[in-house]
Motif scaffolding. Structure first.
Motif, PDB file in Angstrom:
ATOM      1  N   GLY A 133      36.814  41.302  53.471  1.00 59.69           N
ATOM      2  CA  GLY A 133      36.936  39.900  53.064  1.00 59.69           C
ATOM      3  C   GLY A 133      36.777  39.689  51.573  1.00 59.69           C
ATOM      4  N   ILE A 134      36.796  40.777  50.799  1.00 65.69           N
ATOM      5  CA  ILE A 134      36.670  40.640  49.335  1.00 65.69           C
ATOM      6  C   ILE A 134      38.049  40.879  48.712  1.00 65.69           C
ATOM      7  CG2 ILE A 134      35.531  41.511  47.259  1.00 65.69           C
ATOM      8  CD1 ILE A 134      33.287  42.579  49.114  1.00 65.69           C
ATOM      9  N   ALA A 135      38.715  39.791  48.372  1.00 65.13           N
ATOM     10  CA  ALA A 135      40.028  39.918  47.731  1.00 65.13           C
ATOM     11  C   ALA A 135      39.811  40.344  46.281  1.00 65.13           C
ATOM     12  CB  ALA A 135      40.757  38.580  47.782  1.00 65.13           C
ATOM     13  N   SER A 136      40.789  41.045  45.711  1.00 66.33           N
ATOM     14  CA  SER A 136      40.615  41.498  44.326  1.00 66.33           C
ATOM     15  C   SER A 136      41.928  41.438  43.564  1.00 66.33           C
ATOM     16  CB  SER A 136      40.061  42.921  44.309  1.00 66.33           C
ATOM     17  OG  SER A 136      40.986  43.811  44.902  1.00 66.33           O
ATOM     18  N   ARG A 137      41.788  41.403  42.248  1.00 61.30           N
ATOM     19  CA  ARG A 137      42.970  41.507  41.391  1.00 61.30           C
ATOM     20  C   ARG A 137      42.580  42.244  40.106  1.00 61.30           C
ATOM     21  NH1 ARG A 137      40.996  36.280  40.716  1.00 61.30           N
ATOM     22  NH2 ARG A 137      40.696  35.721  38.512  1.00 61.30           N
ATOM     23  N   VAL A 138      43.573  42.865  39.486  1.00 55.76           N
ATOM     24  CA  VAL A 138      43.335  43.527  38.197  1.00 55.76           C
ATOM     25  C   VAL A 138      44.054  42.710  37.132  1.00 55.76           C
ATOM     26  CG1 VAL A 138      43.761  45.613  36.836  1.00 55.76           C
ATOM     27  CG2 VAL A 138      43.075  45.820  39.237  1.00 55.76           C
ATOM     28  N   GLU A 139      43.328  42.384  36.046  1.00 55.67           N
ATOM     29  CA  GLU A 139      43.898  41.569  34.961  1.00 55.67           C
ATOM     30  C   GLU A 139      43.806  42.315  33.644  1.00 55.67           C
ATOM     31  OE1 GLU A 139      41.804  37.903  34.326  1.00 55.67           O
ATOM     32  OE2 GLU A 139      42.258  37.178  36.354  1.00 55.67           O
ATOM     33  N   ARG A 140      44.817  42.144  32.801  1.00 50.77           N
ATOM     34  CA  ARG A 140      44.729  42.705  31.446  1.00 50.77           C
ATOM     35  C   ARG A 140      43.963  41.724  30.561  1.00 50.77           C
ATOM     36  NH1 ARG A 140      49.495  45.709  30.311  1.00 50.77           N
ATOM     37  NH2 ARG A 140      48.179  47.383  31.011  1.00 50.77           N
ATOM     38  N   VAL A 141      43.066  42.224  29.725  1.00 52.32           N
ATOM     39  CA  VAL A 141      42.275  41.340  28.859  1.00 52.32           C
ATOM     40  C   VAL A 141      42.486  41.709  27.389  1.00 52.32           C
ATOM     41  CG1 VAL A 141      40.501  40.886  30.604  1.00 52.32           C
ATOM     42  CG2 VAL A 141      40.226  42.846  29.062  1.00 52.32           C
ATOM     43  N   ALA A 142      42.016  40.824  26.505  1.00 50.51           N
ATOM     44  CA  ALA A 142      42.229  41.018  25.068  1.00 50.51           C
ATOM     45  C   ALA A 142      41.069  41.801  24.452  1.00 50.51           C
ATOM     46  CB  ALA A 142      42.380  39.665  24.391  1.00 50.51           C
ATOM     47  N   TYR A 143      40.723  42.941  25.064  1.00 51.28           N
ATOM     48  CA  TYR A 143      39.652  43.781  24.520  1.00 51.28           C
ATOM     49  C   TYR A 143      40.018  45.219  24.849  1.00 51.28           C
ATOM     50  CZ  TYR A 143      34.951  45.770  23.821  1.00 51.28           C
ATOM     51  OH  TYR A 143      33.878  46.513  23.394  1.00 51.28           O
ATOM     52  N   GLU A 144      40.224  46.015  23.830  1.00 50.71           N
ATOM     53  CA  GLU A 144      40.570  47.424  24.062  1.00 50.71           C
ATOM     54  C   GLU A 144      39.908  48.249  22.973  1.00 50.71           C
ATOM     55  OE1 GLU A 144      44.728  48.294  23.690  1.00 50.71           O
ATOM     56  OE2 GLU A 144      44.580  50.178  24.819  1.00 50.71           O
ATOM     57  N   PHE A 145      39.084  49.202  23.400  1.00 51.56           N
ATOM     58  CA  PHE A 145      38.464  50.120  22.438  1.00 51.56           C
ATOM     59  C   PHE A 145      38.904  51.545  22.759  1.00 51.56           C
ATOM     60  CE2 PHE A 145      34.678  52.647  21.002  1.00 51.56           C
ATOM     61  CZ  PHE A 145      35.019  52.610  19.661  1.00 51.56           C
ATOM     62  N   GLN A 146      38.728  51.921  24.024  1.00 53.17           N
ATOM     63  CA  GLN A 146      39.285  53.207  24.449  1.00 53.17           C
ATOM     64  C   GLN A 146      40.749  52.938  24.815  1.00 53.17           C
ATOM     65  OE1 GLN A 146      37.404  55.064  27.837  1.00 53.17           O
ATOM     66  NE2 GLN A 146      37.987  57.104  27.158  1.00 53.17           N
ATOM     67  N   PRO A 147      41.688  53.718  24.303  1.00 52.27           N
ATOM     68  CA  PRO A 147      43.095  53.411  24.551  1.00 52.27           C
ATOM     69  C   PRO A 147      43.396  53.275  26.048  1.00 52.27           C
ATOM     70  CG  PRO A 147      42.891  55.182  22.949  1.00 52.27           C
ATOM     71  CD  PRO A 147      41.504  54.914  23.450  1.00 52.27           C
ATOM     72  N   GLY A 148      44.063  52.195  26.408  1.00 55.04           N
ATOM     73  CA  GLY A 148      44.447  51.970  27.814  1.00 55.04           C
ATOM     74  C   GLY A 148      43.357  51.328  28.653  1.00 55.04           C
ATOM     75  N   SER A 149      42.153  51.183  28.095  1.00 54.51           N
ATOM     76  CA  SER A 149      41.045  50.577  28.858  1.00 54.51           C
ATOM     77  C   SER A 149      40.968  49.094  28.538  1.00 54.51           C
ATOM     78  CB  SER A 149      39.718  51.266  28.509  1.00 54.51           C
ATOM     79  OG  SER A 149      39.734  52.585  28.960  1.00 54.51           O
ATOM     80  N   ASP A 150      41.936  48.357  29.028  1.00 58.08           N
ATOM     81  CA  ASP A 150      41.948  46.914  28.757  1.00 58.08           C
ATOM     82  C   ASP A 150      42.199  46.139  30.049  1.00 58.08           C
ATOM     83  OD1 ASP A 150      44.567  47.660  29.129  1.00 58.08           O
ATOM     84  OD2 ASP A 150      45.358  46.551  27.415  1.00 58.08           O
ATOM     85  N   GLU A 151      41.714  46.713  31.164  1.00 55.76           N
ATOM     86  CA  GLU A 151      41.907  46.036  32.446  1.00 55.76           C
ATOM     87  C   GLU A 151      40.568  45.721  33.104  1.00 55.76           C
ATOM     88  OE1 GLU A 151      46.085  47.369  34.321  1.00 55.76           O
ATOM     89  OE2 GLU A 151      44.558  48.939  34.294  1.00 55.76           O
ATOM     90  N   LEU A 152      40.564  44.547  33.730  1.00 59.27           N
ATOM     91  CA  LEU A 152      39.375  43.988  34.372  1.00 59.27           C
ATOM     92  C   LEU A 152      39.650  43.874  35.869  1.00 59.27           C
ATOM     93  CD1 LEU A 152      36.772  42.108  34.177  1.00 59.27           C
ATOM     94  CD2 LEU A 152      38.389  40.223  33.853  1.00 59.27           C
ATOM     95  N   LEU A 153      38.669  44.271  36.680  1.00 60.15           N
ATOM     96  CA  LEU A 153      38.789  44.072  38.130  1.00 60.15           C
ATOM     97  C   LEU A 153      37.984  42.830  38.509  1.00 60.15           C
ATOM     98  CD1 LEU A 153      39.632  45.082  40.987  1.00 60.15           C
ATOM     99  CD2 LEU A 153      37.458  46.345  41.052  1.00 60.15           C
ATOM    100  N   VAL A 154      38.632  41.903  39.218  1.00 58.14           N
ATOM    101  CA  VAL A 154      37.966  40.666  39.653  1.00 58.14           C
ATOM    102  C   VAL A 154      37.866  40.694  41.180  1.00 58.14           C
ATOM    103  CG1 VAL A 154      38.056  38.140  39.656  1.00 58.14           C
ATOM    104  CG2 VAL A 154      38.986  39.424  37.706  1.00 58.14           C
ATOM    105  N   LEU A 155      36.653  40.557  41.693  1.00 56.37           N
ATOM    106  CA  LEU A 155      36.434  40.498  43.139  1.00 56.37           C
ATOM    107  C   LEU A 155      36.080  39.064  43.522  1.00 56.37           C
ATOM    108  CD1 LEU A 155      34.050  43.597  43.624  1.00 56.37           C
ATOM    109  CD2 LEU A 155      36.554  43.569  43.590  1.00 56.37           C
ATOM    110  N   SER A 156      36.753  38.521  44.507  1.00 57.93           N
ATOM    111  CA  SER A 156      36.437  37.170  45.009  1.00 57.93           C
ATOM    112  C   SER A 156      35.516  37.327  46.217  1.00 57.93           C
ATOM    113  CB  SER A 156      37.716  36.449  45.431  1.00 57.93           C
ATOM    114  OG  SER A 156      38.576  36.370  44.335  1.00 57.93           O
ATOM    115  N   CYS A 157      34.291  36.797  46.085  1.00 62.87           N
ATOM    116  CA  CYS A 157      33.229  37.155  47.042  1.00 62.87           C
ATOM    117  C   CYS A 157      32.850  36.071  48.040  1.00 62.87           C
ATOM    118  CB  CYS A 157      31.965  37.545  46.275  1.00 62.87           C
ATOM    119  SG  CYS A 157      32.272  38.845  45.105  1.00 62.87           S
ATOM    120  N   ALA A 158      33.408  34.888  47.931  1.00 62.36           N
ATOM    121  CA  ALA A 158      32.928  33.767  48.759  1.00 62.36           C
ATOM    122  C   ALA A 158      32.953  34.112  50.242  1.00 62.36           C
ATOM    123  CB  ALA A 158      33.757  32.522  48.478  1.00 62.36           C
TER     124      ALA A 158
END
Ligand SMILES: C[S@@+](CC[C@H](N)C(=O)[O-])C[C@H]1O[C@@H](n2cnc3c(N)ncnc32)[C@H](O)[C@@H]1O
Length: 248
Positions: A195-220
């Motif tokens: 019951g935990i839906a998730s999505r991956v989003e690109r964000v405006a923060y990158e220090f290690q090359p290619g590491s600019d993705e955020l995992l969002v879990l919807s927990c309600a």
């Protein structure tokens, strides 16, 4: 494992935080010597930090990170080509910022100790749904190859247990390889089954090359199905929770 000291601005970018997000009760886990909770507190944000190191080192953690950052700066200068210098201008700028952040952390943990809770994943000392939003940076997927997939699964579920609304995890790449964690899709599917839906989003923060993705879990939905207090844990209420005062 490096204890780091990112800032409120870093967190805002890594976790794509909006003004509305900042009106919510937030948990930073693991917080290390980050100044997010300190700076958030100054803005009136109801935020709490948890880290296993707080059981052993508290104010001195800020000093340790400051010394370590100074010590590692020359290595970062040598290895600068391996990183992206769009967020931080250069290694000296990073070191200057982290040292400043560690000092803010140190002052805040002394002034507001109740906001800094010793706790260790995968079992946190909080009641279910204690926070609206849970932020987790640079532990789970970052060190996923050393922690193992069972720990990752348990850690993600524990963060979801204490979240009423969302968990955000940054990044989804493994530190050693720079690649997306190989178990990411499998874990998302398993969480989806609970019951935990998730999505991956690109964000405006990158220090290690290619590491600019955020995992969002919807927990309600998950929270509604799994209300338990951690076995044997003395659940901590570091501040007077608004939803508990309202009897929810
Ligand atoms: C790289 S730091 C990240 C700190 C902060 N989020 C930041 O971005 O500056 C990783 C932190 O994870 C903490 N840690 C490692 N294993 C943990 C666990 N099982 N439970 C809670 N904290 C843990 C370490 O003490 C360390 O402070």
């Amino acid at each position: 494992m490096l204890v780091s000291a990112r800032s409120f601005a870093d967190y805002r970018a890594m976790f794509a935080l909006t003004e509305r997000d900042l009106e919510q009760r937030i948990l930073d886990c693991p917080a290390g010597a980050a100044s997010f909770v300190a700076e958030a507190g100054r803005r009136g944000v109801d935020a709490v930090a948890v880290d296993r190191e707080y059981a052993f080192h508290r104010e001195e953690l800020g000093l340790m990170v400051e010394l370590e950052t100074r010590f590692k700066c020359p290595t970062l200068v040598r290895e600068a080509k391996d990183f992206v210098w769009s967020w931080y201008a250069d290694p000296h700028d990073l070191a200057r910022q982290w040292i400043g952040n560690a000092r803010l952390f140190r002052a805040d943990i002394a002034a507001r100790p109740e906001r800094y809770i010793a706790g260790e994943l995968p079992e946190l000392p909080f009641h279910n749904g204690s926070f609206d939003l849970v932020l987790s940076s640079h532990l789970l997927f970052s060190y996923g190859n050393r922690l193992g997939e069972d720990f990752l699964r348990a850690g993600l579920l524990e963060l979801a247990r204490v979240a009423r609304r969302e968990v955000r995890i940054f990044p989804v790449t493994v530190y050693d390889t720079g690649e997306r964690h190989p178990g990411l899709d499998r874990l998302r599917e398993e969480l989806g089954g609970l019951g935990i839906a998730s999505r991956v989003e690109r964000v405006a923060y990158e220090f290690q090359p290619g590491s600019d993705e955020l995992l969002v879990l919807s927990c309600a939905r998950y929270r509604a199905r799994a209300r338990t207090v951690p076995p044997g844990a003395a659940a901590v209420d570091p501040v007077r929770w608004r939803h508990r005062e309202g009897g929810a």
